[in-house]
Design a protein around this motif. Sequence first.
Motif, PDB file in Angstrom:
ATOM      1  N   HIS A 109       0.855  -1.197   0.000  1.00 30.13           N
ATOM      2  CA  HIS A 109       0.000   0.000   0.000  1.00 30.13           C
ATOM      3  C   HIS A 109       0.889   1.243   0.000  1.00 30.13           C
ATOM      4  CE1 HIS A 109      -3.287  -2.740   0.988  1.00 30.13           C
ATOM      5  NE2 HIS A 109      -2.542  -3.221   1.964  1.00 30.13           N
ATOM      6  N   PRO A 110       1.496   1.548  -1.120  1.00 39.57           N
ATOM      7  CA  PRO A 110       2.490   2.631  -1.138  1.00 39.57           C
ATOM      8  C   PRO A 110       1.916   4.024  -0.876  1.00 39.57           C
ATOM      9  CG  PRO A 110       2.094   1.782  -3.341  1.00 39.57           C
ATOM     10  CD  PRO A 110       1.369   0.870  -2.428  1.00 39.57           C
ATOM     11  N   SER A 111       0.625   4.191  -1.040  1.00 40.94           N
ATOM     12  CA  SER A 111       0.076   5.543  -0.888  1.00 40.94           C
ATOM     13  C   SER A 111      -0.592   5.753   0.476  1.00 40.94           C
ATOM     14  CB  SER A 111      -0.931   5.827  -2.004  1.00 40.94           C
ATOM     15  OG  SER A 111      -1.988   4.885  -1.953  1.00 40.94           O
ATOM     16  N   ASP A 112      -0.382   4.824   1.385  1.00 41.17           N
ATOM     17  CA  ASP A 112      -1.008   4.947   2.703  1.00 41.17           C
ATOM     18  C   ASP A 112      -0.101   5.761   3.630  1.00 41.17           C
ATOM     19  OD1 ASP A 112      -2.068   4.687   5.213  1.00 41.17           O
ATOM     20  OD2 ASP A 112      -2.655   2.590   4.956  1.00 41.17           O
ATOM     21  N   PRO A 113      -0.478   7.000   3.937  1.00 43.42           N
ATOM     22  CA  PRO A 113       0.398   7.838   4.767  1.00 43.42           C
ATOM     23  C   PRO A 113       0.518   7.330   6.199  1.00 43.42           C
ATOM     24  CG  PRO A 113      -1.699   8.936   4.363  1.00 43.42           C
ATOM     25  CD  PRO A 113      -1.708   7.701   3.528  1.00 43.42           C
ATOM     26  N   SER A 114      -0.499   6.623   6.680  1.00 41.37           N
ATOM     27  CA  SER A 114      -0.424   6.123   8.059  1.00 41.37           C
ATOM     28  C   SER A 114       0.740   5.152   8.234  1.00 41.37           C
ATOM     29  CB  SER A 114      -1.736   5.411   8.434  1.00 41.37           C
ATOM     30  OG  SER A 114      -2.777   6.332   8.492  1.00 41.37           O
ATOM     31  N   LEU A 115       0.936   4.307   7.224  1.00 41.84           N
ATOM     32  CA  LEU A 115       2.031   3.344   7.302  1.00 41.84           C
ATOM     33  C   LEU A 115       3.369   4.059   7.362  1.00 41.84           C
ATOM     34  CD1 LEU A 115       0.796   0.690   4.709  1.00 41.84           C
ATOM     35  CD2 LEU A 115       1.046   0.363   7.171  1.00 41.84           C
ATOM     36  N   ARG A 116       3.498   5.101   6.576  1.00 39.91           N
ATOM     37  CA  ARG A 116       4.777   5.827   6.552  1.00 39.91           C
ATOM     38  C   ARG A 116       5.003   6.575   7.852  1.00 39.91           C
ATOM     39  NH1 ARG A 116       6.213   6.462   0.715  1.00 39.91           N
ATOM     40  NH2 ARG A 116       4.762   5.062  -0.309  1.00 39.91           N
ATOM     41  N   ARG A 117       3.938   7.075   8.430  1.00 38.90           N
ATOM     42  CA  ARG A 117       4.091   7.742   9.726  1.00 38.90           C
ATOM     43  C   ARG A 117       4.514   6.735  10.796  1.00 38.90           C
ATOM     44  NH1 ARG A 117      -0.217  11.352   8.099  1.00 38.90           N
ATOM     45  NH2 ARG A 117       0.604  13.472   8.111  1.00 38.90           N
ATOM     46  N   LEU A 118       3.897   5.558  10.748  1.00 39.44           N
ATOM     47  CA  LEU A 118       4.281   4.530  11.715  1.00 39.44           C
ATOM     48  C   LEU A 118       5.733   4.106  11.497  1.00 39.44           C
ATOM     49  CD1 LEU A 118       0.988   2.415  11.659  1.00 39.44           C
ATOM     50  CD2 LEU A 118       1.966   3.501  13.684  1.00 39.44           C
ATOM     51  N   LEU A 119       6.140   4.044  10.236  1.00 41.33           N
ATOM     52  CA  LEU A 119       7.530   3.685   9.947  1.00 41.33           C
ATOM     53  C   LEU A 119       8.486   4.748  10.499  1.00 41.33           C
ATOM     54  CD1 LEU A 119       9.504   1.744   8.540  1.00 41.33           C
ATOM     55  CD2 LEU A 119       9.218   3.088   6.445  1.00 41.33           C
ATOM     56  N   ALA A 120       8.128   6.006  10.277  1.00 38.54           N
ATOM     57  CA  ALA A 120       8.970   7.081  10.815  1.00 38.54           C
ATOM     58  C   ALA A 120       9.034   7.009  12.339  1.00 38.54           C
ATOM     59  CB  ALA A 120       8.425   8.435  10.364  1.00 38.54           C
ATOM     60  N   ALA A 121       7.909   6.690  12.962  1.00 39.15           N
ATOM     61  CA  ALA A 121       7.894   6.564  14.429  1.00 39.15           C
ATOM     62  C   ALA A 121       8.781   5.411  14.879  1.00 39.15           C
ATOM     63  CB  ALA A 121       6.464   6.355  14.923  1.00 39.15           C
ATOM     64  N   SER A 122       8.789   4.335  14.109  1.00 38.34           N
ATOM     65  CA  SER A 122       9.637   3.192  14.471  1.00 38.34           C
ATOM     66  C   SER A 122      11.113   3.556  14.372  1.00 38.34           C
ATOM     67  CB  SER A 122       9.325   1.996  13.565  1.00 38.34           C
ATOM     68  OG  SER A 122       8.013   1.539  13.790  1.00 38.34           O
ATOM     69  N   TYR A 123      11.458   4.315  13.352  1.00 38.11           N
ATOM     70  CA  TYR A 123      12.860   4.749  13.246  1.00 38.11           C
ATOM     71  C   TYR A 123      13.231   5.678  14.398  1.00 38.11           C
ATOM     72  CZ  TYR A 123      14.189   2.562   8.885  1.00 38.11           C
ATOM     73  OH  TYR A 123      14.526   1.635   7.940  1.00 38.11           O
ATOM     74  N   ARG A 124      12.296   6.484  14.814  1.00 34.26           N
ATOM     75  CA  ARG A 124      12.563   7.350  15.964  1.00 34.26           C
ATOM     76  C   ARG A 124      12.836   6.488  17.203  1.00 34.26           C
ATOM     77  NH1 ARG A 124       8.580  10.198  19.729  1.00 34.26           N
ATOM     78  NH2 ARG A 124       9.803  11.831  20.672  1.00 34.26           N
ATOM     79  N   GLN A 125      12.052   5.417  17.347  1.00 34.93           N
ATOM     80  CA  GLN A 125      12.279   4.498  18.466  1.00 34.93           C
ATOM     81  C   GLN A 125      13.656   3.856  18.379  1.00 34.93           C
ATOM     82  OE1 GLN A 125      10.394   4.194  21.073  1.00 34.93           O
ATOM     83  NE2 GLN A 125       8.388   3.378  20.660  1.00 34.93           N
ATOM     84  N   LYS A 126      14.042   3.519  17.166  1.00 32.31           N
ATOM     85  CA  LYS A 126      15.357   2.898  16.995  1.00 32.31           C
ATOM     86  C   LYS A 126      16.470   3.871  17.387  1.00 32.31           C
ATOM     87  CE  LYS A 126      18.000   0.034  13.810  1.00 32.31           C
ATOM     88  NZ  LYS A 126      17.956  -0.741  12.578  1.00 32.31           N
ATOM     89  N   LEU A 127      16.308   5.124  17.005  1.00 35.20           N
ATOM     90  CA  LEU A 127      17.297   6.122  17.408  1.00 35.20           C
ATOM     91  C   LEU A 127      17.356   6.251  18.926  1.00 35.20           C
ATOM     92  CD1 LEU A 127      17.078   9.120  14.916  1.00 35.20           C
ATOM     93  CD2 LEU A 127      19.033   7.666  15.393  1.00 35.20           C
ATOM     94  N   ASP A 128      16.198   6.181  19.557  1.00 39.68           N
ATOM     95  CA  ASP A 128      16.179   6.238  21.032  1.00 39.68           C
ATOM     96  C   ASP A 128      16.989   5.091  21.636  1.00 39.68           C
ATOM     97  OD1 ASP A 128      14.732   8.532  21.341  1.00 39.68           O
ATOM     98  OD2 ASP A 128      12.796   7.521  21.582  1.00 39.68           O
ATOM     99  N   VAL A 129      16.809   3.905  21.074  1.00 50.00           N
ATOM    100  CA  VAL A 129      17.546   2.743  21.593  1.00 50.00           C
ATOM    101  C   VAL A 129      19.044   2.961  21.404  1.00 50.00           C
ATOM    102  CG1 VAL A 129      17.971   0.268  21.323  1.00 50.00           C
ATOM    103  CG2 VAL A 129      15.647   1.153  21.181  1.00 50.00           C
ATOM    104  N   LEU A 130      19.414   3.466  20.238  1.00 50.71           N
ATOM    105  CA  LEU A 130      20.832   3.692  19.984  1.00 50.71           C
ATOM    106  C   LEU A 130      21.404   4.750  20.933  1.00 50.71           C
ATOM    107  CD1 LEU A 130      20.809   3.596  16.079  1.00 50.71           C
ATOM    108  CD2 LEU A 130      21.521   1.802  17.666  1.00 50.71           C
ATOM    109  N   GLN A 131      20.608   5.756  21.225  1.00 54.09           N
ATOM    110  CA  GLN A 131      21.078   6.765  22.181  1.00 54.09           C
ATOM    111  C   GLN A 131      21.235   6.166  23.579  1.00 54.09           C
ATOM    112  OE1 GLN A 131      18.258   9.936  21.668  1.00 54.09           O
ATOM    113  NE2 GLN A 131      19.202  10.614  19.774  1.00 54.09           N
TER     114      GLN A 131
END
Lengths: 295, 187
Positions: free
Chosen positions: B159-181
């Motif tokens: 579903h490439p045009s679903d903005p919710s998925l991309r927002r969730l993906l961005a949130a997951s990357y933010r979580q990953k950065l938190d773990v790395l910090q």
Amino acid sequence: MRFVIAWAGAALVTAAGVGGAQRPAPDAAGTVLGARRLAKGASVKIFNPAGSVRLIGWARDSLLVRGAVASDDRFYLAGTENGVKLGVEDRAGAENPDACELVVYLPAGAQVSVKTASARIAAYDVSGWFYSVSGAIDVSGTASSLDVESMTGAVTIGAESPWVRARTGQGSLRISGRPQDVDASTISGLLDVTSDAILRAQFTSVTGDIRYAGALAPGAVFDFSSHSGVVTLVLPRDVSATLALSSVNGTIENGFVSTHPAALERRSERVTLGHGEASVTVRTFKGAIRLRPRR
Amino acid sequence: MTRTNRARLDRYTAELRRPVDGDPALDELWPAIRSRLDRGTAGETSVIPRPARRTPAVTVTAIVAAMAAAIVLAFTLAGVMNDRSPAPMVAVATNADSAAALRAIDDSVRAYEEETRILLDRLELARAVLPPQAAHAVDHDLAVVDSAIAELNAAIERHPSDPSLRRLLAASYRQKLDVLQRIANAG
């Protein structure tokens, strides 16, 4: 065999003047490890690998450290009136460091930076940064800002503060009290929020459940996001808010059955309750979203 | 901040300063962030104003680089947090559906991917010397986040045009950065 420094009497604690109904009871005993004059806005950097660190803000321009330090360890306290470092020296290579107990009284306006490995941290009327690898962290009282983080330990925040940031990995994260702006997240730990005072918030988890129970002030803005955790909102029956709920593969349960969604799509729902004065966004990938009225 | 990140930030700043008559989506995207950029305080941008805090010197550069990515992410994730006024949800939905918003989310996700790779490389040593319990916890958390990212990427392919998925993906990357910090902090 570990030798712990003997405890001193309670006279100095009485002199410290820590009292009041909300404050933690002062320790009845504890060797004075160090004391010095300290400016109210001073920075205080604290390190203790194992055991506990207890911080108590007081209305004095001085720092007092009490506690017990293992004989193999060395306590240090150095710095100036505007900033000090204190704690227990880290012994390189020590896999199981001895437990040391520190009780630190410091000016309530001071900014602390506390770090432990497994030592638990408890703070009252203290602001700043609190970090532990596996120790639990409990913060209460009043603070100008709180930045709290534990990798595996549980975090409990029951403080009044205009700004709160909190992070856990597998540990639970519980927020109550009267924070205003909150940015909180867990990886797999439970995120449990109970407060009527929050004005702006972002709550995030990956697999951990998120539960919010509280009022939504007019103009408040909330953002909830979880990959697979269940997001549960328990709101007053007379709440005034607009809620945008969306889940890619999860279910949405709306317990405000007497209301009609303003818009309805597959796995997304827009709900206006009351006059819609607060804004709430909830997104999950496969976690359920549950909206329930408070009983 | 690296030259690449600086350039990326400059591009976004220029984009936001550009007249937006023909792009109502960008015009409505988080005026608070734009005003900060106009004041030249872009580095302070975050979801919630962040007070000064202790940061290990060894990772200062990496964290600053990550913050640059966070600025980009803020366009997509946190705009609503920067405006106390209750923005109409319908307007938010309109923005989210716009092509401009989708592009912005895509860019932020890419920036986050890059920054997490940089942090992972730089923190490799710090990760190796963590106490066993901490290392296990970090590995567990990273595995959980990576699993979520993999699921979201697979869903985005469908579903490439679903903005919710991309927002969730961005949130997951933010979580990953938190773990790395957290790795940096644990060192």
